[in-house]
Design a protein around this motif. Structure first.
Motif, mmCIF file in Angstrom:
data_model
loop_
_atom_site.group_PDB
_atom_site.id
_atom_site.type_symbol
_atom_site.label_atom_id
_atom_site.label_comp_id
_atom_site.label_asym_id
_atom_site.label_seq_id
_atom_site.Cartn_x
_atom_site.Cartn_y
_atom_site.Cartn_z
ATOM 1 N N ASP A 41 0.816 -1.211 0.000
ATOM 2 C CA ASP A 41 0.000 0.000 0.000
ATOM 3 C C ASP A 41 0.854 1.267 0.000
ATOM 4 O O ASP A 41 1.992 1.269 0.487
ATOM 5 C CB ASP A 41 -0.886 0.060 1.248
ATOM 6 C CG ASP A 41 -2.120 -0.815 1.157
ATOM 7 O OD1 ASP A 41 -2.377 -1.366 0.071
ATOM 8 O OD2 ASP A 41 -2.821 -0.940 2.181
ATOM 9 N N VAL A 42 0.251 2.339 -0.494
ATOM 10 C CA VAL A 42 0.761 3.692 -0.262
ATOM 11 C C VAL A 42 -0.254 4.443 0.590
ATOM 12 O O VAL A 42 -1.448 4.120 0.582
ATOM 13 C CB VAL A 42 1.001 4.466 -1.583
ATOM 14 C CG1 VAL A 42 2.098 3.815 -2.395
ATOM 15 C CG2 VAL A 42 -0.280 4.571 -2.407
ATOM 16 N N VAL A 84 4.884 4.765 2.347
ATOM 17 C CA VAL A 84 4.787 3.580 1.480
ATOM 18 C C VAL A 84 5.024 2.326 2.309
ATOM 19 O O VAL A 84 5.789 2.326 3.279
ATOM 20 C CB VAL A 84 5.798 3.627 0.303
ATOM 21 C CG1 VAL A 84 5.517 4.803 -0.602
ATOM 22 C CG2 VAL A 84 7.241 3.678 0.814
ATOM 23 N N GLY A 85 4.344 1.237 1.917
ATOM 24 C CA GLY A 85 4.552 -0.048 2.558
ATOM 25 C C GLY A 85 5.889 -0.652 2.161
ATOM 26 O O GLY A 85 6.576 -0.174 1.248
ATOM 27 N N PRO A 113 -3.545 0.250 -2.745
ATOM 28 C CA PRO A 113 -2.443 -0.534 -3.313
ATOM 29 C C PRO A 113 -1.680 0.306 -4.335
ATOM 30 O O PRO A 113 -2.285 1.006 -5.153
ATOM 31 C CB PRO A 113 -3.165 -1.708 -3.980
ATOM 32 C CG PRO A 113 -4.472 -1.822 -3.252
ATOM 33 C CD PRO A 113 -4.852 -0.409 -2.935
ATOM 34 N N TRP A 114 -0.367 0.244 -4.295
ATOM 35 C CA TRP A 114 0.413 1.115 -5.183
ATOM 36 C C TRP A 114 0.186 0.768 -6.646
ATOM 37 O O TRP A 114 0.301 1.634 -7.520
ATOM 38 C CB TRP A 114 1.886 1.081 -4.807
ATOM 39 C CG TRP A 114 2.688 -0.130 -5.206
ATOM 40 C CD1 TRP A 114 2.790 -1.307 -4.531
ATOM 41 C CD2 TRP A 114 3.528 -0.263 -6.363
ATOM 42 N NE1 TRP A 114 3.628 -2.176 -5.192
ATOM 43 C CE2 TRP A 114 4.101 -1.554 -6.319
ATOM 44 C CE3 TRP A 114 3.867 0.576 -7.419
ATOM 45 C CZ2 TRP A 114 4.973 -2.025 -7.299
ATOM 46 C CZ3 TRP A 114 4.732 0.110 -8.396
ATOM 47 C CH2 TRP A 114 5.276 -1.180 -8.322
ATOM 48 N N GLY A 115 -0.177 -0.474 -6.932
ATOM 49 C CA GLY A 115 -0.457 -0.856 -8.316
ATOM 50 C C GLY A 115 -1.727 -0.260 -8.877
ATOM 51 O O GLY A 115 -1.996 -0.360 -10.071
ATOM 52 N N THR A 285 -4.583 -4.191 -10.582
ATOM 53 C CA THR A 285 -3.251 -3.747 -10.985
ATOM 54 C C THR A 285 -3.028 -3.983 -12.476
ATOM 55 O O THR A 285 -2.510 -3.105 -13.193
ATOM 56 C CB THR A 285 -2.171 -4.485 -10.163
ATOM 57 O OG1 THR A 285 -2.313 -4.109 -8.787
ATOM 58 C CG2 THR A 285 -0.766 -4.126 -10.635
ATOM 59 N N ALA A 286 -3.440 -5.145 -12.974
ATOM 60 C CA ALA A 286 -3.318 -5.435 -14.411
ATOM 61 C C ALA A 286 -4.162 -4.459 -15.219
ATOM 62 O O ALA A 286 -3.747 -3.977 -16.287
ATOM 63 C CB ALA A 286 -3.738 -6.873 -14.691
#
Length: 340
Positions: A41-42, A84-85, A113-115, A285-286
């Motif tokens: 995660d961010v 940021v994680g 989630p950063w993605g 994320t994809a």
């Protein structure tokens, strides 16, 4: 284990939530601890948060957050990454992003989630950036991936001036499709035409099935994006061309429909649909990666801009929900959370 930038993070934040489901008035400001970060995660210091129909449905008690997600509403934000994680590249610290969130957007700080983050370039207003992720992810997946809309084809969208509708018009036109929309009054029809809709139908005055058939020379449309469901589905199937695709993304008119399956067979129709929020982080994320390649540049370059309705202060989230549920808005409603 998290890394944060040099600025000191407070222990608590202002957030908007509700104790029991109900009308817009149940939304209230409260002081809460900052969200805990998972390794991927961010933590985003929220400047603006988008308001979406699922937020209203959640507040009314009909759309619980997925397991592990924040109970606060808010599915999209824009702001600065301030922590940021352990699994997140440190280069994200200090970056300005727009993010699709699993919830928790109606707050001064939000974990995502950063993605699921997209970079916001200098010069792109943060209010506009916050208005993009939920509708962009939804329309991209449902119109182009599930609906397989191709250039030269025709898309029919119900609710043409909603956040989803305006995004669908812009993206479909950017990829050289024709677009038909339905709206509830002439002012909304005109707004849809200004955005690029080839045909805007006032469904209160005109039979959209006949209008769609006439526009396509009797062939029908290739894809329907339907957020109404209910008795609209049978009419949508009449609008569809051979090998047409019907994509359901909401059931505002009721979840049940009576269908003529012989029509489905004769036209070789595909009926599909999806919900975005419960999908896995890996899926989103994809999807974010595909959007970053194919659609995000249209917005970062300024070629496309989200249609903005009204901006409300975070403390006025109840008024924002009331406006959305009244159905008078054209485009996106956002909450201004901070100047950060």
């Amino acid at each position: 284990m998290t890394d944060s930038n040099s600025q000191h993070l407070p222990e608590t934040m202002r957030a908007v939530g509700f104790d029991a489901p109900g009308g817009p008035e149940v939304l209230t400001v409260r002081e809460l601890a900052l969200p805990e970060l998972k390794p991927a995660d961010v933590l985003i210091k929220v400047a603006y948060a988008g308001v979406n129909r699922p937020d209203c449905i959640q507040r009314a008690g009909h759309y619980p957050p997925p397991p592990g997600a924040s109970p606060l509403p808010g599915l999209e934000v824009a702001g600065e990454v301030v922590a940021v994680g352990s699994e997140v590249p440190r280069e994200l610290l200090g970056q300005t992003v727009a993010a699709l969130t699993p919830g928790g957007g109606y707050a001064e700080y939000c974990a995502a989630p950063w993605g699921h983050c997209l970079p916001v370039p200098e010069g792109m207003p943060l209010a506009e950036a916050a208005a993009l992720p939920e509708t962009l992810f939804t329309v991209w997946h449902n119109v182009f991936e599930r609906g397989m809309l191709c250039d030269g084809e025709t898309l029919l969208v119900h609710g043409g001036t909603s956040g989803i509708g305006t995004m669908a018009i812009m993206l479909a036109k950017a990829f050289e499709a024709k677009v038909i929309v339905t709206c509830g009054d002439e002012a909304k029809c005109e707004a849809a035409r200004e955005l690029g809709a080839d045909l805007a139908i006032n469904y209160r005055e005109t039979d959209f099935v006949q209008a769609a058939r006439d526009f396509t020379g009797g062939k029908g449309v290739n894809v329907v994006l339907d957020m109404v469901s209910g008795d609209y589905v049978a009419r949508d199937l009449q609008c569809l061309a051979e090998d047409g695709r019907h994509v359901t993304i909401a059931v505002l008119g009721g979840p049940k429909a009576e269908l003529n399956m012989a029509l489905v067979m004769m036209k070789r129709l595909t009926l599909t649909g999806s919900t975005l929020r419960p999908r896995s982080d890996a899926f989103k994320t994809a999807l974010a990666d595909e959007i970053a390649q194919n659609a995000w540049p249209l917005f970062t370059s300024g070629e496309l801009k989200p249609v903005m309705d009204q901006t409300f202060a975070l403390a006025d989230a109840a008024a924002a929900h009331a406006r959305m549920e009244a159905g008078e808005h054209i485009g996106k409603i956002v909450l201004k959370v901070s100047d950060g």
